[in-house]
Design a protein around this motif. Structure first.
Motif, mmCIF file in Angstrom:
data_model
loop_
_atom_site.group_PDB
_atom_site.id
_atom_site.type_symbol
_atom_site.label_atom_id
_atom_site.label_comp_id
_atom_site.label_asym_id
_atom_site.label_seq_id
_atom_site.Cartn_x
_atom_site.Cartn_y
_atom_site.Cartn_z
ATOM 1 N N VAL A 83 0.760 -1.169 0.066
ATOM 2 C CA VAL A 83 0.031 0.081 0.084
ATOM 3 C C VAL A 83 1.024 1.313 -0.074
ATOM 4 O O VAL A 83 0.678 2.226 -0.820
ATOM 5 C CB VAL A 83 -1.112 0.149 1.261
ATOM 6 N N SER A 84 2.038 1.167 0.802
ATOM 7 C CA SER A 84 2.730 2.449 0.878
ATOM 8 C C SER A 84 3.525 2.764 -0.511
ATOM 9 O O SER A 84 3.610 3.761 -0.677
ATOM 10 C CB SER A 84 3.760 2.195 2.120
ATOM 11 N N LEU A 85 3.912 1.706 -0.989
ATOM 12 C CA LEU A 85 4.451 2.006 -2.291
ATOM 13 C C LEU A 85 3.777 2.388 -3.221
ATOM 14 O O LEU A 85 4.168 3.292 -4.233
ATOM 15 C CB LEU A 85 4.971 0.509 -3.095
ATOM 16 N N VAL A 86 2.450 2.233 -3.598
ATOM 17 C CA VAL A 86 1.504 2.949 -4.445
ATOM 18 C C VAL A 86 0.577 4.291 -3.908
ATOM 19 O O VAL A 86 0.165 4.933 -4.878
ATOM 20 C CB VAL A 86 0.444 2.060 -5.147
ATOM 21 N N PHE A 141 7.154 8.695 -4.208
ATOM 22 C CA PHE A 141 7.193 7.705 -5.089
ATOM 23 C C PHE A 141 8.496 7.072 -5.667
ATOM 24 O O PHE A 141 9.007 6.076 -5.553
ATOM 25 C CB PHE A 141 5.972 7.750 -6.427
ATOM 26 N N VAL A 142 9.470 8.037 -6.164
ATOM 27 C CA VAL A 142 10.481 7.669 -6.742
ATOM 28 C C VAL A 142 11.688 7.109 -5.751
ATOM 29 O O VAL A 142 12.138 6.284 -5.773
ATOM 30 C CB VAL A 142 11.187 8.970 -7.428
ATOM 31 N N ILE A 143 11.621 7.713 -4.277
ATOM 32 C CA ILE A 143 12.194 7.434 -3.401
ATOM 33 C C ILE A 143 11.950 5.802 -2.927
ATOM 34 O O ILE A 143 13.034 4.936 -2.890
ATOM 35 C CB ILE A 143 12.215 8.364 -1.934
ATOM 36 N N LEU A 144 10.650 5.639 -2.839
ATOM 37 C CA LEU A 144 10.167 4.421 -2.395
ATOM 38 C C LEU A 144 10.307 3.474 -3.511
ATOM 39 O O LEU A 144 11.052 2.261 -3.296
ATOM 40 C CB LEU A 144 8.804 4.572 -1.934
ATOM 41 N N TYR A 145 10.406 3.609 -4.656
ATOM 42 C CA TYR A 145 10.613 2.725 -5.936
ATOM 43 C C TYR A 145 12.193 2.415 -6.132
ATOM 44 O O TYR A 145 12.348 1.366 -6.191
ATOM 45 C CB TYR A 145 9.986 3.480 -7.146
ATOM 46 N N VAL A 146 12.838 3.580 -6.069
ATOM 47 C CA VAL A 146 14.358 3.280 -6.047
ATOM 48 C C VAL A 146 14.645 2.302 -4.936
ATOM 49 O O VAL A 146 15.601 1.461 -4.925
ATOM 50 C CB VAL A 146 15.133 4.486 -6.146
#
Length: 183
Positions: A83-86, A141-146
């Motif tokens: 959930v946190s990722l999206v 989003f970029v921070i979490l995705y990376v």
């Protein structure tokens, strides 16, 4: 405990929507209109009257994740990480909606990115909704995705949720100084 299946994700989506809407609405009424909470409790269900609180929505989604994870034998932090990722995508869209609806606008300023909200006054103001969309949405989003991509092999459950809460809090805290206080 199991990983989540595509069918469970579909079912959880309904839980998430209900948790966010109910939590967001209850939080808004409790934080900003507590007299209506006690005087007219049915007002909480009147979502067409507007008003949602991020903090209430966060509590609502946490409760939804908790109940769903127990009911479906899924690790709580595994689901909260998903959930946190999206979530930043939803936050981005929500802040763009705030901008379009002229809600949560910024303080008066001469900053180069200042804009005029004709519905409010003729003063130049910070477009704080766009700052929030940028930082709480895209940058987060970029921070979490990376982080997820770099740590995929040694991934520790719960880290995405923790990073989401930490960076969201930092961004929100800073941008709050540029936002016009709520009445």
């Amino acid at each position: 405990y199991n990983y989540i299946s595509d069918l469970q994700i579909d079912k959880f989506f309904i839980w998430a929507v209900i948790g966010i809407i109910l939590g967001g609405r209850i939080g808004y009424v409790l934080f900003y209109q507590p007299n209506l909470f006690f005087y007219k409790p049915i007002y909480i269900l009147e979502i067409w009257n507007g008003g949602m609180s991020f903090h209430g929505g966060l509590i609502g989604i946490i409760v939804s994740i908790y109940i769903f994870s127990i009911k479906n034998h899924i690790k709580f932090f595994y689901l909260s990480d998903l959930v946190s990722l999206v979530a930043p995508i939803g936050l981005f869209l929500g802040r763009i909606s705030n901008f379009i609806n002229t809600e949560l606008y910024g303080r008066i300023t001469n900053f180069p990115f200042a804009i005029i909200y004709p519905e409010i006054d003729n003063n130049t103001r910070h477009p704080s909704q766009l700052y929030e969309a940028l930082f709480e949405g895209l940058v987060l989003f970029v921070i979490l995705y990376v982080y997820f991509k770099k740590n995929k092999k040694e991934y520790k459950i719960g880290n995405i949720s923790a990073l989401f809460l930490i960076f969201y809090s930092i961004f929100r805290f800073i941008i709050e100084f540029l936002r016009e206080p709520d009445l």
